[in-house]
Scaffold this active site. Structure first.
Site, short mmCIF file in Angstrom:
data_model
loop_
_atom_site.label_atom_id
_atom_site.label_comp_id
_atom_site.label_asym_id
_atom_site.label_seq_id
_atom_site.Cartn_x
_atom_site.Cartn_y
_atom_site.Cartn_z
N THR A 1 0.81 -1.06 -0.27
CA THR A 1 0.12 -0.45 0.17
C THR A 1 0.69 1.81 -0.34
O THR A 1 2.25 1.24 -0.03
CB THR A 1 -0.71 -0.40 0.83
OG1 THR A 1 -1.38 -1.46 1.53
CG2 THR A 1 -1.93 1.49 1.16
N ARG B 1 -13.15 -7.56 -3.54
CA ARG B 1 -12.27 -7.53 -2.85
C ARG B 1 -12.30 -5.92 -1.99
O ARG B 1 -12.11 -5.54 -2.99
CB ARG B 1 -11.38 -8.10 -1.65
CG ARG B 1 -10.76 -8.23 -0.94
CD ARG B 1 -9.80 -7.62 -0.71
NE ARG B 1 -8.98 -6.99 0.64
CZ ARG B 1 -7.74 -6.45 0.68
NH1 ARG B 1 -7.52 -5.48 -0.18
NH2 ARG B 1 -7.19 -6.26 1.96
N GLY C 1 -10.68 -3.90 0.82
CA GLY C 1 -9.43 -3.57 1.92
C GLY C 1 -9.87 -2.56 2.87
O GLY C 1 -10.92 -1.88 2.60
N ASP C 2 -8.85 -2.38 3.53
CA ASP C 2 -8.62 -0.45 5.39
C ASP C 2 -8.93 0.13 4.04
O ASP C 2 -8.92 1.48 4.78
CB ASP C 2 -8.13 -1.37 6.00
CG ASP C 2 -6.79 -1.23 5.72
OD1 ASP C 2 -6.19 -1.95 4.54
OD2 ASP C 2 -5.86 -0.84 5.71
N THR D 1 -0.69 0.01 6.41
CA THR D 1 -0.45 -0.78 5.25
C THR D 1 -0.56 -1.96 5.69
O THR D 1 0.27 -2.98 7.01
CB THR D 1 0.58 -0.66 4.84
OG1 THR D 1 1.13 -1.44 3.71
CG2 THR D 1 2.39 -0.71 5.71
N GLY D 2 -0.74 -3.13 5.02
CA GLY D 2 -0.87 -4.46 5.87
C GLY D 2 -2.18 -5.40 5.17
O GLY D 2 -2.77 -4.93 4.22
N GLY E 1 -6.08 -6.05 5.04
CA GLY E 1 -6.46 -4.92 6.09
C GLY E 1 -7.53 -4.95 6.29
O GLY E 1 -8.55 -4.15 7.13
#
Length: 319
Positions: free
Chosen positions: A176, A204, A206-207, A227-228, A230
């Site tokens: 990210t 999908r 994510g965060d 970042t990771g 999500g």
């Protein structure tokens, strides 16, 4: 000039040190420095934190070295679906796009959504249409594709077939980009952009486009970009959690950020990281992976870029 500060990340899914040549590492650090330069140019001229984080993220979206815009990850069907968000700490106004397929710079579209004010989040084809109607650049899917992402998708599909997806390298999974800033007026802002993770399910989200999870900013407290994996950032509402710990428990930015990354998320055994800046100009950049592309400019004007445990101080920005 009043105190200003800027921090960026290019994702915690950084390649192992031997996976890239020295020239490729140098190029990635160069683009991190260009991102810092873009944001710092805004701040040092008295511009807004909101303009600074957008400018910094655009540079990383245009770079092939990061998982956002050009160079974004591919989903299970070999398609790029792009997410981004931006938040103004002064007003709590925010905008986001998710699962977009043609927006050259998703962070610009997120900014446009915020400024129009009808919605906080637009998804899929509607986000692409909104961006085009707003005069933003759109591109064919091929623009976003790089050979490294094609290889990463193949690697993840091979892991899936063998049942070893959990053991994949962080660089094969996700990444990210994001930026946080404090401007001379004391305002905070955050922005985040991503292609998600390699081989992600079609559709999908994510965060990164979820306000309070991957992106959050509140004047007087902090701005956060994560970042990771999500799904876990959403469950823990990471950005808001850090701000809440600071506001309600009077924790420092470092203490609150470390608590979330190294304790709250630890049981999930996921890669995670973030950059954050507090109202006092302090900066935090914790991560639990082998490395995280990151950079920051302190309130004293000192410039740093880093990948793994190596931190490089720059005398000046690149030309």
């Amino acid at each position: 000039m009043a105190k200003v500060a800027l921090a960026i990340h290019g994702g915690c899914g950084v390649m192992a040190k031997l996976d890239l040549s020295d020239a490729e590492w140098t190029a990635a650090r160069h683009d991190l420095a260009l991102s810092l330069k873009a944001g710092w140019t805004v701040l040092s001229a008295g511009g807004s934190a909101l303009d600074a984080v957008e400018a910094a993220v655009v540079v990383m979206e245009d770079s092939p070295h990061f998982n956002a815009g050009h160079g974004a990850a591919l989903n299970e069907n070999g398609v790029h679906e792009l997410d981004a968000s931006i938040m103004d700490g002064a007003t709590l106004a925010a905008g986001a796009v998710s699962a977009a397929r043609s927006i050259r710079n998703p962070v610009k579209a997120a900014r446009a959504v915020m400024e129009k004010g009808d919605a906080v989040l637009l998804a899929g084809g509607a986000a692409d249409q909104f961006a085009e109607k707003s005069g933003l650049a759109v591109e064919p899917q091929s623009y976003f594709t790089t050979e490294r992402r094609v290889q990463a998708l193949a690697a993840m599909k091979a892991h899936e077939a063998r049942g070893t997806a959990a053991a994949a390298k962080e660089s094969e999974k996700h990444g990210t980009v994001g930026a946080v800033a404090l401007d001379a007026s004391g305002h905070l802002a955050a922005a985040t952009s991503t292609g998600g993770y390699n081989n992600k399910p079609d559709g999908r989200v994510g965060d990164s486009p979820i306000i309070g999870a991957g992106t959050y900013a509140r004047d007087g407290v902090c701005a956060v970009s994560g970042t990771g994996k999500g799904e876990f950032f959403i469950r823990h509402v990471v950005g808001h959690e850090i701000a809440s710990r600071m506001a309600y428990l009077n924790e420092s930015l470092k203490a609150a950020s470390d608590k979330v990354i190294h304790q709250d998320l630890k049981p999930h055994q996921i890669g995670a990281g973030l950059v954050a800046v507090a109202a006092d100009g302090s900066i935090a950049a914790p991560y639990n992976t082998d490395g995280m592309f990151r950079g920051w400019v302190t309130s004293e004007g000192e410039i740093f870029v880093a990948t793994h445990d190596q931190v490089f101080q720059l005398e000046e920005f690149p030309a």
